[in-house]
Design a protein around this motif. Structure first.
Motif, PDB file in Angstrom:
ATOM      1  N   THR A 242       0.815  -1.214   0.000  1.00 53.10           N
ATOM      2  CA  THR A 242       0.000   0.000   0.000  1.00 53.10           C
ATOM      3  C   THR A 242       0.851   1.266   0.000  1.00 53.10           C
ATOM      4  O   THR A 242       0.552   2.226  -0.684  1.00 53.10           O
ATOM      5  CB  THR A 242      -0.928   0.003   1.228  1.00 53.10           C
ATOM      6  OG1 THR A 242      -1.551  -1.276   1.336  1.00 53.10           O
ATOM      7  CG2 THR A 242      -1.989   1.074   1.109  1.00 53.10           C
TER       8      THR A 242
ATOM      9  N   GLN B  58     -15.361   5.654  15.238  1.00 51.77           N
ATOM     10  CA  GLN B  58     -15.208   5.438  13.795  1.00 51.77           C
ATOM     11  C   GLN B  58     -16.265   4.474  13.276  1.00 51.77           C
ATOM     12  O   GLN B  58     -16.699   4.588  12.126  1.00 51.77           O
ATOM     13  CB  GLN B  58     -13.792   4.949  13.445  1.00 51.77           C
ATOM     14  CG  GLN B  58     -13.578   4.962  11.930  1.00 51.77           C
ATOM     15  CD  GLN B  58     -12.136   4.825  11.494  1.00 51.77           C
ATOM     16  OE1 GLN B  58     -11.227   5.149  12.250  1.00 51.77           O
ATOM     17  NE2 GLN B  58     -11.920   4.340  10.282  1.00 51.77           N
ATOM     18  N   THR B  62     -18.816   5.419  10.299  1.00 56.99           N
ATOM     19  CA  THR B  62     -18.834   4.610   9.084  1.00 56.99           C
ATOM     20  C   THR B  62     -20.243   4.133   8.743  1.00 56.99           C
ATOM     21  O   THR B  62     -20.553   3.853   7.591  1.00 56.99           O
ATOM     22  CB  THR B  62     -17.901   3.393   9.264  1.00 56.99           C
ATOM     23  OG1 THR B  62     -16.635   3.866   9.737  1.00 56.99           O
ATOM     24  CG2 THR B  62     -17.676   2.644   7.973  1.00 56.99           C
ATOM     25  N   TRP B 136      -3.510   2.209   9.503  1.00 53.20           N
ATOM     26  CA  TRP B 136      -4.631   3.110   9.819  1.00 53.20           C
ATOM     27  C   TRP B 136      -4.233   4.573   9.607  1.00 53.20           C
ATOM     28  O   TRP B 136      -4.986   5.355   9.031  1.00 53.20           O
ATOM     29  CB  TRP B 136      -5.075   2.893  11.274  1.00 53.20           C
ATOM     30  CG  TRP B 136      -6.262   3.723  11.657  1.00 53.20           C
ATOM     31  CD1 TRP B 136      -7.564   3.524  11.283  1.00 53.20           C
ATOM     32  CD2 TRP B 136      -6.260   4.895  12.481  1.00 53.20           C
ATOM     33  NE1 TRP B 136      -8.368   4.496  11.827  1.00 53.20           N
ATOM     34  CE2 TRP B 136      -7.606   5.352  12.572  1.00 53.20           C
ATOM     35  CE3 TRP B 136      -5.277   5.608  13.166  1.00 53.20           C
ATOM     36  CZ2 TRP B 136      -7.968   6.473  13.308  1.00 53.20           C
ATOM     37  CZ3 TRP B 136      -5.636   6.729  13.902  1.00 53.20           C
ATOM     38  CH2 TRP B 136      -6.974   7.149  13.966  1.00 53.20           C
ATOM     39  N   GLY B 139      -3.977   5.404   5.999  1.00 51.94           N
ATOM     40  CA  GLY B 139      -4.858   4.616   5.136  1.00 51.94           C
ATOM     41  C   GLY B 139      -6.196   5.249   4.834  1.00 51.94           C
ATOM     42  O   GLY B 139      -7.051   4.624   4.222  1.00 51.94           O
ATOM     43  N   TRP B 140      -6.361   6.499   5.281  1.00 51.93           N
ATOM     44  CA  TRP B 140      -7.671   7.139   5.156  1.00 51.93           C
ATOM     45  C   TRP B 140      -8.228   7.104   3.737  1.00 51.93           C
ATOM     46  O   TRP B 140      -9.391   6.800   3.522  1.00 51.93           O
ATOM     47  CB  TRP B 140      -7.596   8.593   5.614  1.00 51.93           C
ATOM     48  CG  TRP B 140      -7.476   8.697   7.082  1.00 51.93           C
ATOM     49  CD1 TRP B 140      -6.329   8.749   7.808  1.00 51.93           C
ATOM     50  CD2 TRP B 140      -8.540   8.704   8.033  1.00 51.93           C
ATOM     51  NE1 TRP B 140      -6.603   8.794   9.147  1.00 51.93           N
ATOM     52  CE2 TRP B 140      -7.962   8.791   9.310  1.00 51.93           C
ATOM     53  CE3 TRP B 140      -9.930   8.670   7.929  1.00 51.93           C
ATOM     54  CZ2 TRP B 140      -8.717   8.823  10.478  1.00 51.93           C
ATOM     55  CZ3 TRP B 140     -10.683   8.724   9.094  1.00 51.93           C
ATOM     56  CH2 TRP B 140     -10.074   8.795  10.339  1.00 51.93           C
ATOM     57  N   ARG B 142      -6.755   5.408   1.180  1.00 48.89           N
ATOM     58  CA  ARG B 142      -6.265   4.276   0.401  1.00 48.89           C
ATOM     59  C   ARG B 142      -7.213   3.093   0.458  1.00 48.89           C
ATOM     60  O   ARG B 142      -7.214   2.242  -0.408  1.00 48.89           O
ATOM     61  CB  ARG B 142      -4.886   3.819   0.924  1.00 48.89           C
ATOM     62  CG  ARG B 142      -3.827   4.882   0.902  1.00 48.89           C
ATOM     63  CD  ARG B 142      -3.292   5.054  -0.513  1.00 48.89           C
ATOM     64  NE  ARG B 142      -2.276   6.089  -0.525  1.00 48.89           N
ATOM     65  CZ  ARG B 142      -0.975   5.832  -0.690  1.00 48.89           C
ATOM     66  NH1 ARG B 142      -0.552   4.596  -0.854  1.00 48.89           N
ATOM     67  NH2 ARG B 142      -0.115   6.809  -0.692  1.00 48.89           N
ATOM     68  N   PHE B 143      -7.948   3.019   1.571  1.00 50.05           N
ATOM     69  CA  PHE B 143      -8.790   1.838   1.750  1.00 50.05           C
ATOM     70  C   PHE B 143     -10.262   2.214   1.683  1.00 50.05           C
ATOM     71  O   PHE B 143     -10.655   3.336   1.975  1.00 50.05           O
ATOM     72  CB  PHE B 143      -8.517   1.191   3.116  1.00 50.05           C
ATOM     73  CG  PHE B 143      -7.088   0.787   3.317  1.00 50.05           C
ATOM     74  CD1 PHE B 143      -6.432   0.012   2.378  1.00 50.05           C
ATOM     75  CD2 PHE B 143      -6.402   1.183   4.453  1.00 50.05           C
ATOM     76  CE1 PHE B 143      -5.114  -0.360   2.566  1.00 50.05           C
ATOM     77  CE2 PHE B 143      -5.088   0.816   4.647  1.00 50.05           C
ATOM     78  CZ  PHE B 143      -4.443   0.047   3.701  1.00 50.05           C
ATOM     79  N   LYS B 145     -13.821   2.367   3.274  1.00 50.52           N
ATOM     80  CA  LYS B 145     -14.022   2.821   4.656  1.00 50.52           C
ATOM     81  C   LYS B 145     -14.245   1.668   5.629  1.00 50.52           C
ATOM     82  O   LYS B 145     -13.886   1.754   6.798  1.00 50.52           O
ATOM     83  CB  LYS B 145     -15.170   3.827   4.729  1.00 50.52           C
ATOM     84  CG  LYS B 145     -16.523   3.269   4.394  1.00 50.52           C
ATOM     85  CD  LYS B 145     -17.588   4.358   4.541  1.00 50.52           C
ATOM     86  CE  LYS B 145     -18.967   3.808   4.233  1.00 50.52           C
ATOM     87  NZ  LYS B 145     -20.003   4.840   4.404  1.00 50.52           N
ATOM     88  N   HIS B 148     -10.838   0.234   6.379  1.00 51.63           N
ATOM     89  CA  HIS B 148     -10.137   1.152   7.272  1.00 51.63           C
ATOM     90  C   HIS B 148     -10.660   1.026   8.711  1.00 51.63           C
ATOM     91  O   HIS B 148      -9.897   1.062   9.670  1.00 51.63           O
ATOM     92  CB  HIS B 148     -10.295   2.590   6.762  1.00 51.63           C
ATOM     93  CG  HIS B 148      -9.383   3.558   7.415  1.00 51.63           C
ATOM     94  ND1 HIS B 148      -9.830   4.622   8.157  1.00 51.63           N
ATOM     95  CD2 HIS B 148      -8.033   3.602   7.483  1.00 51.63           C
ATOM     96  CE1 HIS B 148      -8.800   5.278   8.638  1.00 51.63           C
ATOM     97  NE2 HIS B 148      -7.689   4.693   8.241  1.00 51.63           N
ATOM     98  N   ARG B 445     -12.261   7.341  -3.549  1.00 54.60           N
ATOM     99  CA  ARG B 445     -12.938   6.988  -2.288  1.00 54.60           C
ATOM    100  C   ARG B 445     -14.382   7.436  -2.381  1.00 54.60           C
ATOM    101  O   ARG B 445     -14.769   8.163  -3.291  1.00 54.60           O
ATOM    102  CB  ARG B 445     -12.240   7.656  -1.107  1.00 54.60           C
ATOM    103  CG  ARG B 445     -12.788   9.026  -0.784  1.00 54.60           C
ATOM    104  CD  ARG B 445     -11.749   9.933  -0.251  1.00 54.60           C
ATOM    105  NE  ARG B 445     -11.490  10.937  -1.256  1.00 54.60           N
ATOM    106  CZ  ARG B 445     -10.510  10.921  -2.099  1.00 54.60           C
ATOM    107  NH1 ARG B 445      -9.638   9.937  -2.067  1.00 54.60           N
ATOM    108  NH2 ARG B 445     -10.365  11.850  -2.993  1.00 54.60           N
TER     109      ARG B 445
END
Lengths: 255, 450
Positions: A242, B58, B62, B136, B139-140, B142-143, B145, B148, B445
């Motif tokens: 990543t 979180q 989410t 984490w 990774g906000w 990149r992944f 939700k 994450h 995203r």
């Protein structure tokens, strides 16, 4: 069982020298690769976020050491206290610098630089001590100092290759010039092998199998360690996949 | 170390004959460990509690129907969590190495048993925690939700696992279980199940984890109260109101769970460590009786822990409980009224004043637990003075002189940073993630997540 435990110990130390060593080398080169604050921001971006997952190999290595070889761990760590103090102090200083540099950039850079050098020289002296006749006493100056210098050079070369792989902008160009024009890939592959081999070779002479923990402890630890190892590696591989590309300046820190 | 002494001997001396280590070395090693462990404990207690609240926040952010304020809460409290986490790692490593550097006798005698739990902590818990924290942090964008969120839950659960394994070690030192004595007089692991389900471990785990949640909840309430007190800006989306309520409503149950586990532990103390209980209750007759009994069982020696320190710490912990409980009961009622939350400034000051109290209780409780079991490092089996490494006093001074000032510096600077960020409030947050979101473009995203 004892042999497997010794191999696991070697694996965790190798992982630390390979991965954590790249961060240490990068920190040693910080003022060389980054000549002003903006450039040093680019260099420091190279730590994030992997250094968290790189240095943790040492935590695990020390844990496996105390779990599988508690007697030897105590003798070695207390005997090498004077070598380990700068290593751990270097870790603390370096980490403080990485975390704080966004708040206090100049002080942060100085901490990263000093801490990284302390770490590299300290590990070098530890390697010299392990290779000399009395494992559990710091190597004398005549042996320790040159070995520490050579090992520090190795860390630096490793960090240079890492910088050529991960950095951008001027720092990247400087690293690539030093590491060779093939974008660092080759020299990094070579130093990676050497870095991983170093702790294994240094520790190979230790009477590990004779001083392992009792049967019940190993019967608990070794299968658990082997079972989780693929998961640990998978998590780390996910992280590298990543974030392992070029470190963008905005990656520099969470705060 | 080739040709090193066999197991069960110490540098060639049988256990019983091991000469006394210099008194200064022992004192230095003890002070060093106490300051290191105490400093570490101050950080991890907030970290574990805040991680829990963060994971819940979180999750809320989410879920379907979440508002932007929920995500802002994760960002702000997450920032403070991370600042705090950094020093937890560094201090933890120093502690880990000290076992070998300063307390080699402990590993030599009992490492077979408690070393196993330390090893499992590092590999099963901390390794995973640190790797996932890295995922984490950046990774906000990149992944997905949900991925994450899952990453944060792994961080939180491994933090609990870490606390558990450390308390397996500590529970063993306080109330040995699952071990057997080998022919050469040292300990070996005999029953892993008994080691892992040691009631001293499980009760302490409940006590400490709930205490950590209390620490984080009051921290949250206090910081929110500060912002409401200052009235720096209109709390339009209810950021501070929500945070304050979450803190107060979490703190009360956490307090009662903490106290319940504490009470049960105290109930077992008479059976496990009667001397500690006698010292706490200042029962001189009982202390004298136990001293005579222990001297008969283990040979001549002083079996009374430092009385003033142990009793003082125990009393302090209970006093702080009362000092937290009454204001908190009132706060739970007040928090139900929006006008009070926004405008009752005296109450805001009270909530701010509560922030340091859980720390005092945590440290006092820890001093009570650890000082109160002296002179033993492994209760009834190994004395503290026999566990210290056989290193020259000068070397121990070097170690002490390097680590203690460095530690103090880390603690002070980190608290300064923590309070600085807390004071700035959520408006001023500029985590790296936001820059990245601007860069990465919208297609990477879901819009609601940025």
């Amino acid at each position: 069982m004892e042999l497997t435990a010794a191999l696991l110990l070697g694996l965790f130390f190798a992982g630390y020298f390979l991965l954590g060593g790249a961060d240490i080398g990068l920190g040693m080169l910080l003022p060389y690769l980054g000549r002003d604050r903006a450039e040093r921001d680019l260099v420091a971006a190279g730590f994030w976020p992997m250094f968290l997952a790189n240095e943790v190999w040492l935590v695990a290595a020390a844990g496996v050491f105390i779990g599988c070889f508690p007697h030897l761990e105590g003798e070695l760590f207390s005997g090498l206290l004077l070598v380990l103090v700068p290593v751990i102090a270097g870790w603390m200083i370096r980490d403080a610098g990485i975390w704080w540099r966004r708040q206090v950039p100049s002080a942060g850079d100085a901490l990263i630089f000093v801490g990284s050098w302390l770490l590299a020289l300290g590990w070098g002296w530890a390697v010299a001590s392990l290779l000399s006749e009395h494992h559990d006493a710091p190597a004398p100056f005549a042996v320790g100092a040159p070995t520490a210098a050579a090992v520090a050079l190795l860390f630096m070369t490793h960090g240079m290759g890492y910088a050529a792989l991960r950095l951008t902008g001027r720092p990247f160009q400087r690293a690539r010039m030093m590491a060779g024009h093939r974008a660092g890939g080759n020299s990094f592959a070579l130093t990676s092998v050497v870095m991983a081999a170093m702790p294994v070779l240094a520790g190979a002479g230790l009477p590990l199998t004779e001083h392992a923990a009792g049967e019940e402890s190993l019967r608990l630890l070794v299968p658990v360690l082997i079972a989780v190892l693929p998961l640990l590696i998978a998590a780390q591989a996910w992280l590298w996949r990543t974030f392992g590309g070029r470190a963008e300046p905005t990656d520099r820190a969470y705060f | 170390m080739r040709g090193a002494p066999r197991r069960g001997t110490w540098r060639g001396e049988p256990w019983a004959d091991r000469g006394g280590v210099q008194a200064d070395t022992l004192d230095l090693a003890r002070w060093q460990f106490a300051l290191t462990a105490g400093g570490h404990f101050l950080f991890v207690s907030l970290t574990i509690g805040l991680a829990t609240i963060l994971a819940v926040l979180q999750t809320r952010a989410t879920l379907r129907g979440a508002r932007p304020v929920h995500l802002r809460m994760v960002r702000f409290w997450g920032q403070l969590y991370v600042i705090n986490y950094a020093i937890g790692i560094v201090t933890g490593l120093v502690m880990e190495f000290q076992f070998g550097m300063a307390w080699a006798g402990l590993g030599e005698f009992g490492g077979d048993v408690f070393g196993a739990s330390l090893a499992l902590e590092t590999v099963l818990a901390f390794f995973v925690e640190s790797t996932f924290l890295a995922l984490w942090l950046l990774g906000w964008d990149r992944f997905n939700k949900w991925v994450h969120l899952g990453v944060l839950w792994v961080v939180t659960l491994t933090a609990y696992l870490s606390a558990y394994w450390i308390l397996v070690t500590n529970g063993f030192l306080n109330h040995p279980a699952g071990h057997a004595t080998t022919s050469d007089g040292t300990l070996e692991l005999a029953d892993p199940g008994a080691l892992m389900t040691n009631p001293s471990t499980l009760l302490a785990f409940g006590h400490v984890v709930a205490g950590a949640l209390l620490t984080a909840a009051l921290f949250m309430a206090g910081v929110s109260a500060y912002h409401l007190f200052r009235r720096a800006g209109p709390d339009e989306d209810g950021f501070h109101r929500r945070s304050l309520r979450l803190g107060v409503y979490t703190a009360l149950p956490a307090l009662f769970v903490t106290v319940s586990f504490g009470g049960v532990q105290q109930g077992r103390l008479g059976e496990w460590q009667p001397m500690k209980l006698a010292v706490l209750e200042n029962d001189t007759a009982e202390i004298a009786r136990l001293q005579a009994e222990l001297a008969e069982r283990f040979g001549p020696g002083d079996y009374v822990p430092p009385e003033a320190l142990t009793r003082g710490a125990g009393m302090l912990m209970m006093t702080v409980f009362a000092l937290i409980m009454f204001p908190l009961l009132v706060s739970v009622v007040l928090a139900a009224f929006r006008r009070a939350v926004h405008g009752f400034r005296a109450w805001h000051v009270l909530l701010m004043a509560l922030v340091p109290l859980p720390y005092v209780a945590m440290i006092a409780g820890w001093v009570f637990r650890e000082a109160g079991r002296q002179p033993w490092v492994i209760y009834g089996l190994l004395r503290t003075e026999d566990a210290v490494s056989d290193v020259p006093t000068a070397q121990m001074w070097v170690s002490f002189g390097v680590f203690v000032p460095l530690f103090a510096l880390l603690v002070v600077v980190n608290w300064w940073l923590l309070l600085r960020w807390a004071r700035r409030g959520p408006q001023a947050q500029a985590p790296g993630a936001e820059d990245r979101i601007a860069l990465a473009g919208p297609e990477r995203r879901e819009p609601s997540w940025s």
